[in-house]
Design a protein around this motif. Sequence first.
Motif, PDB file in Angstrom:
ATOM      1  N   PHE A   1       7.918  36.744  90.598  1.00 44.77           N
ATOM      2  CA  PHE A   1       9.189  37.201  90.036  1.00 44.77           C
ATOM      3  C   PHE A   1       8.988  38.485  89.241  1.00 44.77           C
ATOM      4  O   PHE A   1       9.814  39.401  89.313  1.00 44.77           O
ATOM      5  CB  PHE A   1       9.797  36.114  89.159  1.00 44.77           C
ATOM      6  N   GLY A   2       7.893  38.572  88.499  1.00 47.05           N
ATOM      7  CA  GLY A   2       7.592  39.789  87.752  1.00 47.05           C
ATOM      8  C   GLY A   2       7.463  40.994  88.663  1.00 47.05           C
ATOM      9  O   GLY A   2       7.911  42.096  88.339  1.00 47.05           O
ATOM     10  N   LYS A   3       6.862  40.792  89.839  1.00 41.29           N
ATOM     11  CA  LYS A   3       6.717  41.885  90.812  1.00 41.29           C
ATOM     12  C   LYS A   3       8.082  42.313  91.346  1.00 41.29           C
ATOM     13  O   LYS A   3       8.338  43.505  91.536  1.00 41.29           O
ATOM     14  CB  LYS A   3       5.813  41.439  91.963  1.00 41.29           C
ATOM     15  N   LYS A   4       8.957  41.338  91.598  1.00 44.04           N
ATOM     16  CA  LYS A   4      10.301  41.667  92.072  1.00 44.04           C
ATOM     17  C   LYS A   4      11.078  42.433  91.007  1.00 44.04           C
ATOM     18  O   LYS A   4      11.802  43.380  91.319  1.00 44.04           O
ATOM     19  CB  LYS A   4      11.050  40.395  92.457  1.00 44.04           C
ATOM     20  N   LEU A   5      10.938  42.004  89.754  1.00 41.21           N
ATOM     21  CA  LEU A   5      11.595  42.723  88.662  1.00 41.21           C
ATOM     22  C   LEU A   5      11.083  44.158  88.575  1.00 41.21           C
ATOM     23  O   LEU A   5      11.874  45.104  88.435  1.00 41.21           O
ATOM     24  CB  LEU A   5      11.361  42.005  87.336  1.00 41.21           C
ATOM     25  N   GLU A   6       9.780  44.300  88.667  1.00 46.44           N
ATOM     26  CA  GLU A   6       9.203  45.649  88.570  1.00 46.44           C
ATOM     27  C   GLU A   6       9.651  46.526  89.735  1.00 46.44           C
ATOM     28  O   GLU A   6       9.938  47.717  89.556  1.00 46.44           O
ATOM     29  CB  GLU A   6       7.678  45.559  88.526  1.00 46.44           C
ATOM     30  N   LYS A   7       9.711  45.942  90.921  1.00 45.69           N
ATOM     31  CA  LYS A   7      10.151  46.689  92.102  1.00 45.69           C
ATOM     32  C   LYS A   7      11.585  47.184  91.942  1.00 45.69           C
ATOM     33  O   LYS A   7      11.957  48.254  92.449  1.00 45.69           O
ATOM     34  CB  LYS A   7      10.034  45.802  93.346  1.00 45.69           C
ATOM     35  N   ASN A   8      12.405  46.414  91.225  1.00 43.52           N
ATOM     36  CA  ASN A   8      13.813  46.762  91.016  1.00 43.52           C
ATOM     37  C   ASN A   8      14.064  47.352  89.624  1.00 43.52           C
ATOM     38  O   ASN A   8      15.195  47.315  89.133  1.00 43.52           O
ATOM     39  CB  ASN A   8      14.685  45.527  91.222  1.00 43.52           C
TER      40      ASN A   8
ATOM     41  N   TRP B   1      16.616  41.811  75.377  1.00 42.71           N
ATOM     42  CA  TRP B   1      15.484  41.265  76.117  1.00 42.71           C
ATOM     43  C   TRP B   1      14.525  40.559  75.155  1.00 42.71           C
ATOM     44  O   TRP B   1      14.361  40.982  74.017  1.00 42.71           O
ATOM     45  CB  TRP B   1      14.708  42.360  76.842  1.00 42.71           C
ATOM     46  N   SER B   2      13.913  39.506  75.645  1.00 40.54           N
ATOM     47  CA  SER B   2      12.904  38.798  74.863  1.00 40.54           C
ATOM     48  C   SER B   2      11.787  38.331  75.782  1.00 40.54           C
ATOM     49  O   SER B   2      12.009  38.085  76.974  1.00 40.54           O
ATOM     50  CB  SER B   2      13.534  37.599  74.152  1.00 40.54           C
ATOM     51  N   GLY B   3      10.597  38.198  75.221  1.00 41.03           N
ATOM     52  CA  GLY B   3       9.464  37.657  75.957  1.00 41.03           C
ATOM     53  C   GLY B   3       9.020  36.318  75.422  1.00 41.03           C
ATOM     54  O   GLY B   3       7.951  35.820  75.793  1.00 41.03           O
ATOM     55  N   ASP B   4       9.840  35.703  74.548  1.00 39.94           N
ATOM     56  CA  ASP B   4       9.447  34.430  73.926  1.00 39.94           C
ATOM     57  C   ASP B   4      10.695  33.671  73.485  1.00 39.94           C
ATOM     58  O   ASP B   4      11.360  34.057  72.525  1.00 39.94           O
ATOM     59  CB  ASP B   4       8.540  34.695  72.729  1.00 39.94           C
ATOM     60  N   HIS B   5      11.003  32.565  74.169  1.00 37.72           N
ATOM     61  CA  HIS B   5      12.226  31.830  73.855  1.00 37.72           C
ATOM     62  C   HIS B   5      12.133  31.052  72.546  1.00 37.72           C
ATOM     63  O   HIS B   5      13.133  30.533  72.057  1.00 37.72           O
ATOM     64  CB  HIS B   5      12.581  30.858  74.999  1.00 37.72           C
ATOM     65  N   MET B   6      10.915  30.992  71.965  1.00 40.59           N
ATOM     66  CA  MET B   6      10.730  30.272  70.705  1.00 40.59           C
ATOM     67  C   MET B   6      11.071  31.129  69.482  1.00 40.59           C
ATOM     68  O   MET B   6      11.108  30.625  68.367  1.00 40.59           O
ATOM     69  CB  MET B   6       9.277  29.795  70.589  1.00 40.59           C
ATOM     70  N   LYS B   7      11.323  32.422  69.704  1.00 36.79           N
ATOM     71  CA  LYS B   7      11.622  33.321  68.590  1.00 36.79           C
ATOM     72  C   LYS B   7      13.068  33.799  68.682  1.00 36.79           C
ATOM     73  O   LYS B   7      13.552  34.104  69.774  1.00 36.79           O
ATOM     74  CB  LYS B   7      10.668  34.518  68.619  1.00 36.79           C
ATOM     75  N   PRO B   8      13.749  33.896  67.533  1.00 35.93           N
ATOM     76  CA  PRO B   8      15.156  34.305  67.567  1.00 35.93           C
ATOM     77  C   PRO B   8      15.371  35.790  67.814  1.00 35.93           C
ATOM     78  O   PRO B   8      16.460  36.198  68.216  1.00 35.93           O
ATOM     79  CB  PRO B   8      15.660  33.909  66.175  1.00 35.93           C
TER      80      PRO B   8
ATOM     81  N   PHE C   1       7.921  43.338  82.394  1.00 33.19           N
ATOM     82  CA  PHE C   1       7.805  42.812  83.757  1.00 33.19           C
ATOM     83  C   PHE C   1       6.341  42.654  84.160  1.00 33.19           C
ATOM     84  O   PHE C   1       5.977  41.687  84.842  1.00 33.19           O
ATOM     85  CB  PHE C   1       8.534  43.727  84.733  1.00 33.19           C
ATOM     86  N   ILE C   2       5.507  43.591  83.756  1.00 26.96           N
ATOM     87  CA  ILE C   2       4.073  43.513  84.073  1.00 26.96           C
ATOM     88  C   ILE C   2       3.436  42.355  83.314  1.00 26.96           C
ATOM     89  O   ILE C   2       2.597  41.622  83.858  1.00 26.96           O
ATOM     90  CB  ILE C   2       3.380  44.844  83.743  1.00 26.96           C
TER      91      ILE C   2
ATOM     92  N   GLN D   1       1.033  38.993  84.448  1.00 32.52           N
ATOM     93  CA  GLN D   1      -0.376  38.929  84.070  1.00 32.52           C
ATOM     94  C   GLN D   1      -0.716  37.893  82.994  1.00 32.52           C
ATOM     95  O   GLN D   1      -1.870  37.459  82.902  1.00 32.52           O
ATOM     96  CB  GLN D   1      -0.835  40.312  83.590  1.00 32.52           C
ATOM     97  N   VAL D   2       0.255  37.493  82.186  1.00 29.97           N
ATOM     98  CA  VAL D   2      -0.019  36.633  81.033  1.00 29.97           C
ATOM     99  C   VAL D   2       0.571  35.246  81.273  1.00 29.97           C
ATOM    100  O   VAL D   2       1.766  35.102  81.554  1.00 29.97           O
ATOM    101  CB  VAL D   2       0.559  37.234  79.737  1.00 29.97           C
ATOM    102  N   LYS D   3      -0.269  34.238  81.154  1.00 30.11           N
ATOM    103  CA  LYS D   3       0.138  32.870  81.480  1.00 30.11           C
ATOM    104  C   LYS D   3       1.325  32.394  80.653  1.00 30.11           C
ATOM    105  O   LYS D   3       2.223  31.711  81.155  1.00 30.11           O
ATOM    106  CB  LYS D   3      -1.056  31.929  81.285  1.00 30.11           C
ATOM    107  N   LYS D   4       1.353  32.734  79.383  1.00 31.91           N
ATOM    108  CA  LYS D   4       2.407  32.257  78.486  1.00 31.91           C
ATOM    109  C   LYS D   4       3.630  33.188  78.455  1.00 31.91           C
ATOM    110  O   LYS D   4       4.582  32.941  77.709  1.00 31.91           O
ATOM    111  CB  LYS D   4       1.860  32.105  77.067  1.00 31.91           C
ATOM    112  N   ALA D   5       3.596  34.248  79.247  1.00 34.99           N
ATOM    113  CA  ALA D   5       4.683  35.232  79.215  1.00 34.99           C
ATOM    114  C   ALA D   5       5.988  34.633  79.720  1.00 34.99           C
ATOM    115  O   ALA D   5       5.992  33.738  80.575  1.00 34.99           O
ATOM    116  CB  ALA D   5       4.314  36.450  80.046  1.00 34.99           C
TER     117      ALA D   5
END
Length: 206
Positions: free
Chosen positions: A113-120, A134-141, A158-159, A163-167
């Motif tokens: 999915f990250g690759k598709k986002l980056e492509k678009n 935009w957020s990269g962590d649903h645990m933070k407000p 997107f990258i 690459q990051v397991k917890k991203a």
Amino acid sequence: MSFSGFTHTDFDVFKIEGLESRMDALITHIRPKLEDLGKHFAPMLTVETGDEIYPHVAKHARRTVNPPKDTWVAFASNSRGYKMLPHFQIGLWDTHVFIWFALIYEAPNKEDFGKKLEKNLGYIYKQIPTNFVWSGDHMKPSAKAHGEMTEEELQSLFIRLQQVKKAEILCGLHIPRNEAIEMTSESFLEKAESVFKTLLPLYKLY
């Protein structure tokens, strides 16, 4: 029963000390409204996505000590759960309401999915409204306004997803507490539907 809008009482639930007391207030004041939102938007999202969409109201069942700092209803194409799938959410912290598209760390196909986002990237950067966040962590407000991000900053999100397991990746609208309280139930439902429709291209990329 239909959605009646949010009040100060709903947001003040998150100021209540103690797991049991906060959960009691959450169940009394907020959960019925989330259930109403679930019933309202699941049919609409089913039509818009082309998938059978089911609502999932947060139960916070695993908590034993720390009271929840936010709560939500999620919408996904599986009746048993949503965390493994791209999904939509409506929920609230004590400071704001969030209306999201989300893909969180438990989803198995984040790299693709990250690759598709980056492509678009160029299309997404132009199409997302400047007041969305935009957020990269649903645990933070906290989240960053799209209008304050460069295309390169969005690409880095997107990258990271690749690459990051917890991203994670979340995009949507934050409505400040006082603004949400002043909205009629009809205006809130209209706003949420508009946000979901704007976010549909992200869902359909998955």
